[in-house]
Design an enzyme around this catalytic site. Sequence first.
Site, PDB file in Angstrom:
ATOM      1  N   ARG A   1       1.010  -1.143  -0.185  1.00  0.00           N
ATOM      2  CA  ARG A   1       0.138  -0.070   0.063  1.00  0.00           C
ATOM      3  C   ARG A   1       0.890   1.402  -0.003  1.00  0.00           C
ATOM      4  O   ARG A   1       1.928   1.026   0.686  1.00  0.00           O
ATOM      5  CB  ARG A   1      -0.843  -0.081   1.233  1.00  0.00           C
TER       6      ARG A   1
ATOM      7  N   TYR B   1      -1.672  -3.494  -7.086  1.00  0.00           N
ATOM      8  CA  TYR B   1      -1.247  -4.344  -5.845  1.00  0.00           C
ATOM      9  C   TYR B   1      -2.287  -4.155  -4.809  1.00  0.00           C
ATOM     10  O   TYR B   1      -2.568  -3.041  -4.257  1.00  0.00           O
ATOM     11  CB  TYR B   1       0.076  -4.069  -5.398  1.00  0.00           C
TER      12      TYR B   1
ATOM     13  N   LYS C   1      -9.516  -2.197   1.997  1.00  0.00           N
ATOM     14  CA  LYS C   1      -9.368  -1.026   3.087  1.00  0.00           C
ATOM     15  C   LYS C   1      -9.979   0.292   2.382  1.00  0.00           C
ATOM     16  O   LYS C   1     -10.345   0.890   3.387  1.00  0.00           O
ATOM     17  CB  LYS C   1      -7.921  -0.783   2.992  1.00  0.00           C
TER      18      LYS C   1
ATOM     19  N   HIS D   1     -10.544  -2.044  11.718  1.00  0.00           N
ATOM     20  CA  HIS D   1      -9.409  -2.962  11.419  1.00  0.00           C
ATOM     21  C   HIS D   1      -9.314  -4.111  12.008  1.00  0.00           C
ATOM     22  O   HIS D   1      -8.172  -4.160  13.096  1.00  0.00           O
ATOM     23  CB  HIS D   1      -7.992  -2.139  10.877  1.00  0.00           C
TER      24      HIS D   1
ATOM     25  N   SER E   1      -1.202  -3.502  10.285  1.00  0.00           N
ATOM     26  CA  SER E   1      -0.951  -4.367   8.984  1.00  0.00           C
ATOM     27  C   SER E   1       0.299  -5.440   9.391  1.00  0.00           C
ATOM     28  O   SER E   1       1.421  -4.865  10.038  1.00  0.00           O
ATOM     29  CB  SER E   1      -0.520  -3.711   7.993  1.00  0.00           C
TER      30      SER E   1
ATOM     31  N   CYS F   1       0.782  -7.570  11.943  1.00  0.00           N
ATOM     32  CA  CYS F   1       1.053  -7.495  13.175  1.00  0.00           C
ATOM     33  C   CYS F   1       0.271  -8.724  14.069  1.00  0.00           C
ATOM     34  O   CYS F   1       0.301  -8.966  15.070  1.00  0.00           O
ATOM     35  CB  CYS F   1       0.744  -6.335  14.016  1.00  0.00           C
ATOM     36  N   GLY F   2      -0.449  -9.558  13.148  1.00  0.00           N
ATOM     37  CA  GLY F   2      -0.745 -10.813  13.764  1.00  0.00           C
ATOM     38  C   GLY F   2      -2.328 -11.021  13.818  1.00  0.00           C
ATOM     39  O   GLY F   2      -2.940 -12.084  14.412  1.00  0.00           O
TER      40      GLY F   2
ATOM     41  N   ASP G   1      -9.665  -9.541   9.102  1.00  0.00           N
ATOM     42  CA  ASP G   1      -8.961  -8.098   8.842  1.00  0.00           C
ATOM     43  C   ASP G   1      -9.998  -6.944   9.185  1.00  0.00           C
ATOM     44  O   ASP G   1      -9.467  -5.866   9.436  1.00  0.00           O
ATOM     45  CB  ASP G   1      -8.562  -7.906   7.254  1.00  0.00           C
TER      46      ASP G   1
ATOM     47  N   ARG H   1       1.765 -12.383  -0.594  1.00  0.00           N
ATOM     48  CA  ARG H   1       0.451 -12.522  -0.037  1.00  0.00           C
ATOM     49  C   ARG H   1      -0.275 -13.919  -0.594  1.00  0.00           C
ATOM     50  O   ARG H   1       0.032 -13.996  -1.769  1.00  0.00           O
ATOM     51  CB  ARG H   1      -0.659 -11.421  -0.215  1.00  0.00           C
TER      52      ARG H   1
ATOM     53  N   ASP I   1      -0.216 -19.960  21.478  1.00  0.00           N
ATOM     54  CA  ASP I   1      -0.214 -19.694  22.926  1.00  0.00           C
ATOM     55  C   ASP I   1      -0.852 -18.626  23.345  1.00  0.00           C
ATOM     56  O   ASP I   1      -1.059 -18.048  24.429  1.00  0.00           O
ATOM     57  CB  ASP I   1       1.330 -19.748  23.407  1.00  0.00           C
TER      58      ASP I   1
HETATM   59  P1  GTP Z   1      -2.141  -7.855   7.389  1.00  0.00           P
HETATM   60  O1  GTP Z   1      -2.927  -8.806   6.679  1.00  0.00           O
HETATM   61  O2  GTP Z   1      -1.185  -7.080   6.742  1.00  0.00           O
HETATM   62  O3  GTP Z   1      -3.358  -6.954   8.160  1.00  0.00           O
HETATM   63  O4  GTP Z   1      -1.403  -8.520   8.713  1.00  0.00           O
HETATM   64  P2  GTP Z   1      -2.019  -9.252   9.959  1.00  0.00           P
HETATM   65  O5  GTP Z   1      -2.105  -8.545  10.946  1.00  0.00           O
HETATM   66  O6  GTP Z   1      -3.098 -10.318   9.308  1.00  0.00           O
HETATM   67  O7  GTP Z   1      -0.507 -10.131  10.252  1.00  0.00           O
HETATM   68  P3  GTP Z   1      -0.398 -11.481  10.087  1.00  0.00           P
HETATM   69  O8  GTP Z   1      -1.078 -12.598  11.107  1.00  0.00           O
HETATM   70  O9  GTP Z   1      -0.293 -12.028   8.624  1.00  0.00           O
HETATM   71  O10 GTP Z   1       1.280 -11.713  10.734  1.00  0.00           O
HETATM   72  C1  GTP Z   1       2.128 -10.875  10.180  1.00  0.00           C
HETATM   73  C2  GTP Z   1       3.494 -11.540  10.814  1.00  0.00           C
HETATM   74  O11 GTP Z   1       3.452 -11.549  12.172  1.00  0.00           O
HETATM   75  C3  GTP Z   1       3.835 -13.016  10.060  1.00  0.00           C
HETATM   76  O12 GTP Z   1       5.100 -13.045   9.728  1.00  0.00           O
HETATM   77  C4  GTP Z   1       3.585 -13.839  11.426  1.00  0.00           C
HETATM   78  O13 GTP Z   1       4.284 -15.135  11.469  1.00  0.00           O
HETATM   79  C5  GTP Z   1       3.872 -12.862  12.649  1.00  0.00           C
HETATM   80  N1  GTP Z   1       3.217 -13.412  13.745  1.00  0.00           N
HETATM   81  C6  GTP Z   1       1.641 -13.428  14.062  1.00  0.00           C
HETATM   82  N2  GTP Z   1       1.386 -13.600  15.246  1.00  0.00           N
HETATM   83  C7  GTP Z   1       2.673 -13.699  15.878  1.00  0.00           C
HETATM   84  C8  GTP Z   1       2.866 -13.967  17.329  1.00  0.00           C
HETATM   85  O14 GTP Z   1       2.033 -14.121  18.159  1.00  0.00           O
HETATM   86  N3  GTP Z   1       4.109 -13.853  17.811  1.00  0.00           N
HETATM   87  C9  GTP Z   1       5.149 -13.579  16.746  1.00  0.00           C
HETATM   88  N4  GTP Z   1       6.387 -13.645  17.161  1.00  0.00           N
HETATM   89  N5  GTP Z   1       4.846 -13.461  15.523  1.00  0.00           N
HETATM   90  C10 GTP Z   1       3.700 -13.523  14.860  1.00  0.00           C
HETATM   91  C1  SPV Z   2      -2.988  -4.305   5.038  1.00  0.00           C
HETATM   92  O1  SPV Z   2      -1.957  -3.819   4.754  1.00  0.00           O
HETATM   93  O2  SPV Z   2      -3.172  -4.062   6.235  1.00  0.00           O
HETATM   94  C2  SPV Z   2      -3.299  -5.402   4.381  1.00  0.00           C
HETATM   95  C3  SPV Z   2      -2.819  -5.518   2.983  1.00  0.00           C
HETATM   96  O3  SPV Z   2      -4.251  -6.277   4.958  1.00  0.00           O
HETATM   97  S1  SPV Z   2      -3.581  -4.576   2.099  1.00  0.00           S
HETATM   98  O4  SPV Z   2      -4.860  -5.172   1.481  1.00  0.00           O
HETATM   99  O5  SPV Z   2      -2.614  -4.440   0.754  1.00  0.00           O
HETATM  100  O6  SPV Z   2      -4.119  -3.389   2.682  1.00  0.00           O
HETATM  101 MN    MN Z   3      -3.757 -10.424   7.564  1.00  0.00          MN
END
Ligand code: GTP
Ligand code: SPV
Ligand code: MN
Length: 584
Positions: A71, A198, A207, A227, A249, A251-252, A278, A370, A496
């Site tokens: 983005r 993208y 979004k 979000h 984004s 962050c898990g 999301d 992705r 966990d």
């Molecule tokens: P967007 O789709 O961009 O909004 O991201 P998201 O918030 O869905 O994050 P996602 O669950 O895809 O995790 C992003 C990254 O953080 C990945 O590389 C995960 O492996 C890592 N991650 C997710 N949960 C944890 C956790 O509890 N601990 C750690 N250390 N890493 C984590």
């Molecule tokens: C984010 O960046 O929070 C995503 C990927 O989920 S995107 O759809 O590109 O915004």
């Molecule tokens: Mn996600």
Amino acid sequence: MALTNNRYVTDWVEEQIKLCRPDRVVWIDGSEEQLAGIRAEGFATGELIKLNEQLLPGCVYHRSALNDVARVEARTFICCEKQADAGPTNNWMDPNEMRALLRGIYDGCMRGRTMYVIPYSMGIVGSPFAKYGVELTDSIYVVVSMAIMTRVGTDVYDAIQGDDYIKGLHAKADLDAEKRYIVHFPQDNTIMSVNSGYGGNVLLGKKCFALRIASCLGRDEGWLAEHMLILGVENPQGEVRYVCGAFPSACGKTNLAMLIPPEVYREKGWKCWCVGDDIAWLRPGPDGRLWAVNPENGFFGVAPGTSEKTNPNALHSTMKNSIFTNVVLKPDGTVWWEGLDKNPPHGALNWKGEPWDPESGEPGAHPNSRFTAPAKNCPCISPEFDNPAGVPISAIVFGGRRAKTAPLVYQSRDWAHGVFVGSIMASEKTAAAEGKVGETRRDPMAMLPFCGYHMADYWQHWLDMEEKITHPPVICNVNWFRTDDEGRFIWPGFGDNLRVIEWVLKRAFGEADAVETPIGYVPKPEDINLEGSGVDEETLKGLISVDPELWKQEVAGIREFYAKFGDKLPRSLRDELDALEQRL
Ligand code: GTP
Ligand code: SPV
Ligand code: MN
């Protein structure tokens, strides 16, 4: 041939055709036959690559341009009438000026190309909470992605009342990063995106619509577009409690949404159900609780780090009818990314399409590569996923990546303090958006890049919601990302995290105790179940410790951040900050 008689749709489409001048216009009907034909066309043009039909049936591969992999927040605009209404955290331009500028860029940009007309719904078509959109695009990738991420079909036209739909115009144009614009006109329910191909820049239902435009609709109609993931946690008694989580984004969210309980929990009968990963639309129900629906129909998840160990449910979701973008393409027509396993492939192509040597030290997949997978593929998809009423929310967790400062979990004192906790969220930047990775920035409610109006008005809207919710969820903050002196994560995370969510949900039902600290309530160490976690009680005590010195620095940072909002900052948030400082 137009697939609707609605003049509000056909007139608008005609206008955009005159502007973009495509050679051909295809009205998408959502049928599998039509989509199969469009995929075949994508294979012919090279926009899509067919993957191994035995191992990944119905799956396709896509590469975006090298300069177009995330983005672009610097080129994202909220064009409401007055700049003051966009606020200090959004880019703004006068709507007429912006329209004129964009007209120049769109002018004739689809010559020699096909324009696709995609009718889609955010939410279940015909349900009272669904909102509809029509996206025009010259990208086959967008068509096949929207067909996974949203509910696409001609039934959407029947559901649209008059001009009550969101107009979206997307064109790849030349993919010129200097002329890339992602623009929202909240007053006209219009989104215009150009020069990108993208993700969140072009899948306009996500979004752009479901957060930026929908946040404005929510403000006007008395609900919240957030979000947030939505997770159902079933305890051994068979009772399912729902939690929403707002993390920035990458962050898990996706990981928490598809959580698999640790073995000791599974043995006792705990189960988790994914409602959304999301976006959540939250409305006060007639019972005074907050109810959440996921307006999406698929997952657009971060590939790197997704594995059989970290998130098997996500991995299994991608095993059929999915799209992979900017990952490693293996010679056998399957895919790979960093963190999938410990066997990086030889003879594969990296995300740029170049032969890739796993020993080169360069990642093969882009860090923001992705997968796009249908929600119904997910092994733990909630039985409530298609329930138009949504699910009742007992807890909201905010969270980000903080190496220090933020404890593993703390609970806010009440709703207003919970809004404060959301407003002061901060996180280290990830690869999901362009810019420097690792820098800590304030990202209130994980909505900094996604709030379609003035952030201070948005906070006030959150505060005002209290009146409408007689049974509010508890609001907590979590941080899975505290590190030790060597920079390693202290908390095991992933499955966990249920240990923490269990405490949060118990707090919501008055079933667990807590210890008061200056920033809020933290668990009594013995109330977090550590059985089988590999974490000892001493480590946990460290994880939930609150360092007043660090928090005093934090208060100074918050004051600086709040100053941006001037008089607009809600009084009660300033009071919360003063009270926090007092307590420290
Ligand atoms: P967007 O789709 O961009 O909004 O991201 P998201 O918030 O869905 O994050 P996602 O669950 O895809 O995790 C992003 C990254 O953080 C990945 O590389 C995960 O492996 C890592 N991650 C997710 N949960 C944890 C956790 O509890 N601990 C750690 N250390 N890493 C984590
Ligand atoms: C984010 O960046 O929070 C995503 C990927 O989920 S995107 O759809 O590109 O915004
Ligand atoms: Mn996600």
